[in-house]
Scaffold this active site. Structure first.
Site, PDB file in Angstrom:
ATOM      1  N   GLY A 254       0.815  -1.225   0.000  1.00  0.00           N
ATOM      2  CA  GLY A 254       0.000   0.000   0.000  1.00  0.00           C
ATOM      3  C   GLY A 254       0.844   1.270   0.000  1.00  0.00           C
ATOM      4  N   ARG A 255       1.837   1.338   0.888  1.00  0.00           N
ATOM      5  CA  ARG A 255       2.624   2.568   1.011  1.00  0.00           C
ATOM      6  C   ARG A 255       3.697   2.692  -0.068  1.00  0.00           C
ATOM      7  NH1 ARG A 255       2.935  -0.873   5.060  1.00  0.00           N
ATOM      8  NH2 ARG A 255       4.879  -1.955   5.543  1.00  0.00           N
ATOM      9  N   GLU A 340       5.411   2.767   9.273  1.00  0.00           N
ATOM     10  CA  GLU A 340       4.634   1.550   9.065  1.00  0.00           C
ATOM     11  C   GLU A 340       5.552   0.423   8.582  1.00  0.00           C
ATOM     12  OE1 GLU A 340       0.086   1.331   7.959  1.00  0.00           O
ATOM     13  OE2 GLU A 340       1.213   1.131   6.108  1.00  0.00           O
TER      14      GLU A 340
HETATM   15  O1  F6P Z   1      -4.322   0.082   7.878  1.00  0.00           O
HETATM   16  C1  F6P Z   1      -3.111   0.195   7.220  1.00  0.00           C
HETATM   17  C2  F6P Z   1      -3.282   0.017   5.747  1.00  0.00           C
HETATM   18  O2  F6P Z   1      -3.417  -1.318   5.432  1.00  0.00           O
HETATM   19  C3  F6P Z   1      -2.113   0.639   5.007  1.00  0.00           C
HETATM   20  O3  F6P Z   1      -1.009  -0.175   4.964  1.00  0.00           O
HETATM   21  C4  F6P Z   1      -2.730   0.924   3.697  1.00  0.00           C
HETATM   22  O4  F6P Z   1      -1.960   1.819   2.949  1.00  0.00           O
HETATM   23  C5  F6P Z   1      -4.066   1.492   4.119  1.00  0.00           C
HETATM   24  O5  F6P Z   1      -4.409   0.714   5.249  1.00  0.00           O
HETATM   25  C6  F6P Z   1      -5.149   1.440   3.095  1.00  0.00           C
HETATM   26  O6  F6P Z   1      -5.446   0.150   2.675  1.00  0.00           O
HETATM   27  P1  F6P Z   1      -6.296  -0.113   1.391  1.00  0.00           P
HETATM   28  O7  F6P Z   1      -5.588   0.458   0.227  1.00  0.00           O
HETATM   29  O8  F6P Z   1      -6.456  -1.603   1.305  1.00  0.00           O
HETATM   30  O9  F6P Z   1      -7.640   0.553   1.567  1.00  0.00           O
END
Ligand code: F6P
Length: 534
Positions: A254-255, A340
């Site tokens: 995600g990050r 994170e």
């Molecule tokens: O809660 C943390 C997380 O999983 C992050 O690592 C991620 O970037 C964010 O939530 C959003 O997740 P998603 O793109 O699945 O909605």
């Protein structure tokens, strides 16, 4: 692994960085790294040849070269989730095949990128329109890695922004979406639901609210919604047509995801050409990271300086201080990227870490920070290593005098942090205004201990290419730190418990279930909320 470094730290405890410069006229050059036009000056730290060699030794001791090769070649280095880590494939524009479990992922990556380009051009040229005409506004709904990257980059690349206006909604607090949608035309707004999992409660709640707003306002969600996700079954169930869905694979964390579909809002804002330049900047940093010797390798040395300051010297935080107003959101982006990724307490092999993990990362653009928290950085009792960033040139030729002031301030801060001001110097400045005991007392308040470390990253101008370099630089820095600490930088189990408890508290806050199974504090806070809401 750290004994030599601890010994060296103790040996240089009282050494002045200014003395290192006095003894070595080449110090600045010897501790500055370069890739392309970008430079990282690490000379305003305690690094010397011996310390650098001891830090560099950590790379071989932790098999950094092997781990790096494993990452770039698609091995499942995210071991707790059994996934490859291949955000680098998203910017591998001119590279060869990248295989995951024997399959080359590049054709899929390039095909999705092409679809993003066509969609962006269609929107920007008005061929893809809303119920009421060409799209004027894009609202990206996402959180964490599905928000911070594009939100940061759209602001950073404002001089290239010639597409529709872009807005970012992340918080589940209704204030965020209400304030964002107010004033937008529901018939000419595109809503992008950005969620890797398409289950994140904040994002899905905001997406449903936006869909209702659009339907009630005469817009057409079937035409005016797009989705960016790995979960294409869920995007279909939400009602988003397949040609508005841009998928990616679970080997993009995600990050680390703004290089692919999660960057769609950025591509719509600045256009596919500028987006390509951003990718090429990232790719250039990948090439440098894979090729340069450890001591000349910018992500590696940035990581090693970070380890020296946090794990060896024990400084608990580090500040990211871009002297670049358009990098306003960069510290927040780096907070997620670094904290994170490396805020862990268990090593890859399941054992409790024997060394502290990643530091607290924080910051604000200069010069604003100077009038807020720099007091503590200069005179507080805990040193805060600072990472300055500065462009040689701004984007406002008519306001070049502003940029000269910005440059002078940035350079003055790192100089002041290193030099400090002695009691004698303070006394000299005050003589005439004060005398005797009062002079002594006043002078003591004006002493700056100095010897406070900083690095400075300089680049010609904040372009899409340079932004790509900066983001990839920090991504690889996080990777290197993780490898040396023995951490898996690519999972984030620490966010799960809070999510689970929020789910269980939902019915309690709704008044459907009592809080008797909760601790006294939580039960009392719930009681307060229930009694005090309208
Ligand atoms: O809660 C943390 C997380 O999983 C992050 O690592 C991620 O970037 C964010 O939530 C959003 O997740 P998603 O793109 O699945 O909605």
């Amino acid at each position: 692994m750290f004994e030599t470094l601890t010994r060296l730290r103790d040996a240089v405890r009282d050494r002045r960085i200014t003395d290192l410069f006095a003894k070595d006229p080449d110090r600045a050059a010897r501790f500055t790294l370069q890739t392309g036009d970008m430079r990282l000056d690490c000379s305003k730290t305690q690094l010397d040849d011996e310390i650098r060699a001891a830090l560099v030794a950590l790379c071989d001791a932790s098999d950094l070269a092997g781990r790096r090769a494993a990452m770039f070649s698609g091995q499942a280095i995210n071991e707790t989730e059994g996934r490859a880590v291949l955000h680098t494939a998203l910017r591998n524009l001119d590279g060869g095949p990248v295989t995951v479990e024997g399959r080359d992922v590049m054709p899929g990556v390039l095909d999705t990128l092409d679809r993003m380009r066509r969609f962006s051009d269609g929107l920007r040229e008005g061929r893809i329109a809303g119920a009421g005409g060409p799209i004027t506004d894009v609202v990206n709904i996402g959180i964490g890695g599905s928000d911070l990257g594009p939100a940061m980059a759209v602001l950073a690349l404002a001089p290239w922004h010639d597409g529709p206006r872009c807005h970012f909604v992340s918080n589940v607090d209704g204030a965020h979406i209400a304030d964002t949608l107010r004033g937008l035309d529901p018939t000419r707004t595109l809503v992008i639901v950005a969620s890797k999992t398409f289950t994140t409660i904040e994002t899905m709640t905001n997406a449903r609210t936006a869909r209702a707003w659009m339907s009630e306002g005469g817009g057409d969600p079937a035409r005016q919604f797009a989705a960016l996700s790995t979960a294409q079954d869920k995007t279909g169930a939400f009602g988003i047509p397949a040609d508005h869905v841009f998928g990616f694979d679970d080997w993009v964390g995600g990050r680390y995801s703004m290089w692919g579909p999660i960057g769609l809002s950025l591509m719509i804002a600045v256009g596919p050409r500028a987006f390509d330049a951003f990718l090429r900047g990232g790719q250039a940093m990948d090439t440098h990271f894979q090729a340069a010797e450890w001591h000349e390798n910018m992500p590696v040395m940035l990581a090693l300086v970070g380890i020296w300051h946090h794990q060896v010297c024990g400084y608990p935080t580090r500040a990211v201080l871009p002297y670049d107003q358009r990098l306003l959101r960069l510290p927040a982006y780096f907070q997620q990227l670094e904290m994170e990724s490396n805020g862990k307490r268990v090593a890859m092999d399941g054992h409790t870490l024997e060394i502290v993990s990643g530091p607290v990362v924080w910051g604000e653009p200069g010069t604003n920070g100077q009038h807020a928290f720099y007091q503590l950085i200069h005179q507080g009792t805990t040193p805060v290593p600072c990472e300055f960033m500065l462009a040689a040139e701004g984007h406002e030729p008519d306001l070049a005098h502003h940029h000269r002031l910005l440059v002078a301030n940035c350079l003055a801060q790192s100089e002041a942090l290193m030099r400090g001001r002695s009691l004698d110097e303070a006394r000299k400045k005050l003589r005439g205004a004060f005398q005797g005991d009062e002079l002594e007392r006043q002078a003591r308040h004006r002493v700056f201990p100095g010897n406070r470390p900083s690095t400075t990253l300089v680049y010609p101008k904040l372009t899409p290419f340079v932004l790509g370099q900066i983001i990839a630089l920090y991504e690889h820095r996080v990777f290197v730190e993780g490898v040396i600490l023995g951490i898996n930088s690519y999972d984030q189990w620490g966010v799960e418990l809070g999510k689970e408890l929020a789910t269980s508290l939902g019915p309690v806050v709704d008044g459907e279930r009592d809080a008797s199974d909760k601790d006294g504090s939580t039960a009392a806070l719930v009681d307060y909320v229930l009694r005090n809401r309208g």
